[in-house]
Design an enzyme around this catalytic site. Structure first.
Site, PDB file in Angstrom:
ATOM      1  N   HIS A   1       0.261  -8.675  -6.389  1.00 26.48           N
ATOM      2  CA  HIS A   1       0.420  -8.839  -4.953  1.00 26.48           C
ATOM      3  C   HIS A   1      -0.927  -8.740  -4.268  1.00 26.48           C
ATOM      4  CE1 HIS A   1       0.684  -4.529  -5.860  1.00 26.48           C
ATOM      5  NE2 HIS A   1       0.145  -4.325  -4.683  1.00 26.48           N
TER       6      HIS A   1
ATOM      7  N   CYS B   1      -1.682   2.812  -1.731  1.00 27.61           N
ATOM      8  CA  CYS B   1      -2.363   1.956  -2.706  1.00 27.61           C
ATOM      9  C   CYS B   1      -3.264   0.993  -1.948  1.00 27.61           C
ATOM     10  CB  CYS B   1      -1.350   1.195  -3.569  1.00 27.61           C
ATOM     11  SG  CYS B   1      -0.350  -0.009  -2.666  1.00 27.61           S
TER      12      CYS B   1
END
Length: 696
Positions: free
Chosen positions: A65, A209
């Protein structure tokens, strides 16, 4: 989710055998739908995210992603692989592949939907259904949540890790809330008072993250599920791309322990100061949440607390539990080096300018406090030289202090700085600073492991730890290890001063190879720190200045060579690489080796070896020509401060030419290779157009 995934964004027979090929196959479906405008640019952004941390998860899941300027709207593509694809997960290949594409400025609502998918992936019923679904429309519907029989069972209050039984503060209100009145009724019937139920252990956690789309929310879900299984109250603050909602200060104050599961700095970390803390990477919370909960409970039982750390530091933790000691040591050392480099650049440039304005005897000038004439150039040269000398005086203390900080957070600063200052006092130099930083960090960590009464915990970070650690480090540096390190430092200095002829040329070639190996990474920093250590004195030796010149010259080669190659043979590079090549001229001229990283990340097997060869040529020639440099930075802008400047530029030009020629030849050979089977007339996967620079 209805707008984000449709049947034509699903491939239930994904035939790719590598993660790059899988990302390409799914991204091509996004391009066909008009969701991605530039396939290669988007894939480069996916690769850049993958380079930060593998996106494979336990349970056979790969979730590449990124956020990208080439994405028009948030999009999700799904692929199922029969053979499995390696995404770096500890338990093996992934068979369920989700490619998530978010625009650079994605709105909060869409990111919230993506985070919902990330949480669903922690539900085994959802992933089992995806493995058994028979057609693309059904798979898309399942992911959109239209098949509530499996994907949404987690919200029904069952035992599959549902969150429906939690209150707003994260506490459980199902079994416990029913059991308490029942117990009270039983007590009333017998005429006795039911005992108060024991308060469960309470944990607050933060997950984050780099992209803030997937792992952040998967880690939160995993921790919450593990907390329920362990009978622990756990409340998670997800610091994702859509922003974050701060935990209630009362919830933090009532917590017995803290878990930080993050790969980017925790925002407003000071809120959690003074509590037992486990600090780890985000994937650890996904893969082994129960271990983290057990660990933080153990620290609470032992009375271990952690002081708050500043949010923007390069190293906030010693590393994940699975990392080797070598990896942790590299992180700690790089923490010190990263804080030292600005002092090196500022102090070194000021000293070099002082010599340029005042001449080479400016180091003998009296203090500007005693003699300063506004109209005399010598006075201004002396002023710059003396300011630079003061800045240089901080190098070793800063190096030692922030090595200790990388190991033990803020409590390591005091003993680290004290040990670094002692290293200067006893002439142990940079070697002493390295040792002092590591010792200081180790001493603080040891003190923090001692069980402390609750009444003393408040003064530990500001009184007890600095006092004891500074005393221990000072004793060791003055009495035990200081003299041997000082002797080693002197031996290294004498060796450098004795280099000449072939030995000097070989050293220049070696330093050139190191500067170009990882372009600003640890190996590059080792060579750079080695060079700056030699000139970090008021009167550096001739050999030290030659080494500094060779290191800076070699570090300029990769970006300048990539800029030259894109200019000479632009057809070998795609449009984005040619644009990066224009910027690389300025970056290379400024001694910013990182300017070549986009090219190296996209084509490492050709760019990195070619850069190393050119860097070795430049380093060797610089040493052979006897070029010297007093400034530790500046690139071509400090050429007037270089000894033998013409030959120095010749050395740089030679290395740039060699690297550019090698890159052109190697890329030309690849382009001439025939397309592989199944190309179908499209751009071959192995062509230069199939590679894009990775944003870093």
């Amino acid at each position: 989710m209805s707008e984000m995934i449709t049947a034509d964004l699903v491939d239930l027979d994904l035939s790719a055998d590598t993660k790059e090929a899988a990302a390409r196959a799914l991204a091509e479906r996004m391009v066909a739908r008009g969701r991605v405008t530039d396939l290669e640019g988007f894939l480069a952004d996916v690769a850049a995210r993958e380079a930060q941390m593998p996106t494979g998860l336990d349970g056979g899941i790969g979730i590449p992603h990124c956020r990208s300027a080439h994405v028009t709207e948030p999009t999700l593509a799904f692929g199922r692989s029969a053979a499995g694809i390696d995404f770096g997960a500890p338990d093996g290949p992934a068979d369920l592949i989700f490619l998530i594409a978010a625009p650079a400025g994605a709105d909060d609502a869409h990111l919230t939907i993506l985070s919902s998918l990330a949480r669903q992936l922690m539900n085994s019923e959802f992933t089992d259904a995806l493995r058994s679904v028979g057609d693309a429309p059904s798979a898309a519907a399942l992911i959109r949540g239209e098949d509530t029989g499996s994907a949404d069972s987690r919200d029904s209050g069952g035992t599959d890790g549902s969150r429906g039984s939690e209150g707003a503060d994260g506490s459980r209100d199902s079994e416990d809330s029913v059991a308490a009145p029942a117990a009270a009724s039983a007590g009333a019937a017998t005429g006795t008072t039911a005992p108060e139920p024991e308060r469960p252990f309470r944990i607050v956690a933060v997950t984050s993250c780099p992209t803030g789309i997937a792992h952040t929310y998967m880690a939160a879900e995993s921790l919450e599920n593990a907390g329920r299984d362990a009978g622990v109250e756990i409340v998670v603050e997800t610091q994702g791309s859509a922003g974050f909602t701060r935990l209630d200060p009362a919830v933090i104050a009532a917590a017995d322990g803290v878990i930080f599961a993050h790969d980017v700095p925790v925002r407003e970390r000071d809120r959690f100061a003074g509590k037992p803390t486990v600090d780890t990477g985000v994937k650890a919370a996904i893969n082994r949440p129960a271990e983290l909960i057990t660990e933080v409970r153990g620290r609470a039982e032992r009375g271990e607390v952690t002081a708050a750390a500043s949010a923007g530091t390069p190293v906030e933790r010693g590393g994940e539990a699975g990392e080797g000691y070598g990896t942790k040591l590299r992180k700690w050392l790089m923490s010190g080096v990263s804080y030292m480099v600005p002092f090196v650049a500022a102090g070194g440039l000021l000293i070099a300018l002082g010599f340029a304005i005042g001449g080479y005897e400016i180091n003998e000038a009296p203090s500007v406090m005693d003699h300063f004439v506004w109209t005399q150039a010598d006075s201004w040269g002396a002023l710059l030289f003396q300011i630079g000398g003061v800045a240089f005086g901080f190098l070793v203390p800063v190096l030692a202090g922030y090595i200790a900080y990388g190991m033990a957070d803020r409590p390591g600063l005091v003993p680290g700085f004290v040990g670094g200052a002692i290293s200067l006092t006893i002439n142990a130099g940079f070697l002493g600073g390295l040792a002092a930083g590591l010792i200081a960090g180790a001493v603080v960590i040891a003190i923090q492991k001692v069980r402390i009464p609750a009444a003393l915990r408040g003064i530990m970070p500001v009184v007890v730890i600095p006092l004891i650690s500074a005393a221990v480090v000072g004793f060791l540096m003055f009495v035990v290890i200081g003299k041997p390190i000082a002797e080693a430092q002197k031996g290294m200095t004498d060796w450098l001063n004795g280099l000449s002829g072939a030995n000097a040329v070989l050293l220049g070639a070696l330093l050139g190879l190191m500067m170009c190996f990882d372009l600003g990474g640890p190996v590059n920093k080792v060579a750079y720190t080695f060079a700056t250590a030699g000139i970090a004195v008021a009167s550096p030796s001739d050999s030290a200045m030659k080494i500094m010149a060779a290191v800076m010259a070699a570090g300029m080669v990769p970006p300048l060579a990539m800029a030259l190659a894109t200019t000479v043979r632009g057809s070998l590079f795609n449009r984005t690489e040619r644009e990066n090549g224009k910027a690389a001229w300025v970056l290379g001229a400024s001694f910013i080796s990182e300017g070549a990283i986009p090219f190296a990340a996209a084509d490492p097997l050709r760019v990195i070896p070619a850069s190393m060869v050119g860097g070795a040529v430049t380093g060797a020639l610089s040493m052979a020509f006897g070029a010297t440099l007093r400034a530790p930075h500046g690139g071509i802008f400090v050429v007037p401060l270089i000894g033998n400047p013409f030959l120095y530029l010749v050395a740089i030009a030679a290395g740039v030419g060699v690297t550019a020629a090698l890159v052109i030849v190697l890329k030309g050979l690849r382009k001439a290779a025939p397309a592989g089977p199944g190309a179908g007339g499209a751009t071959p996967a192995a062509s230069p157009e199939g590679k894009r620079p990775v944003a870093v």
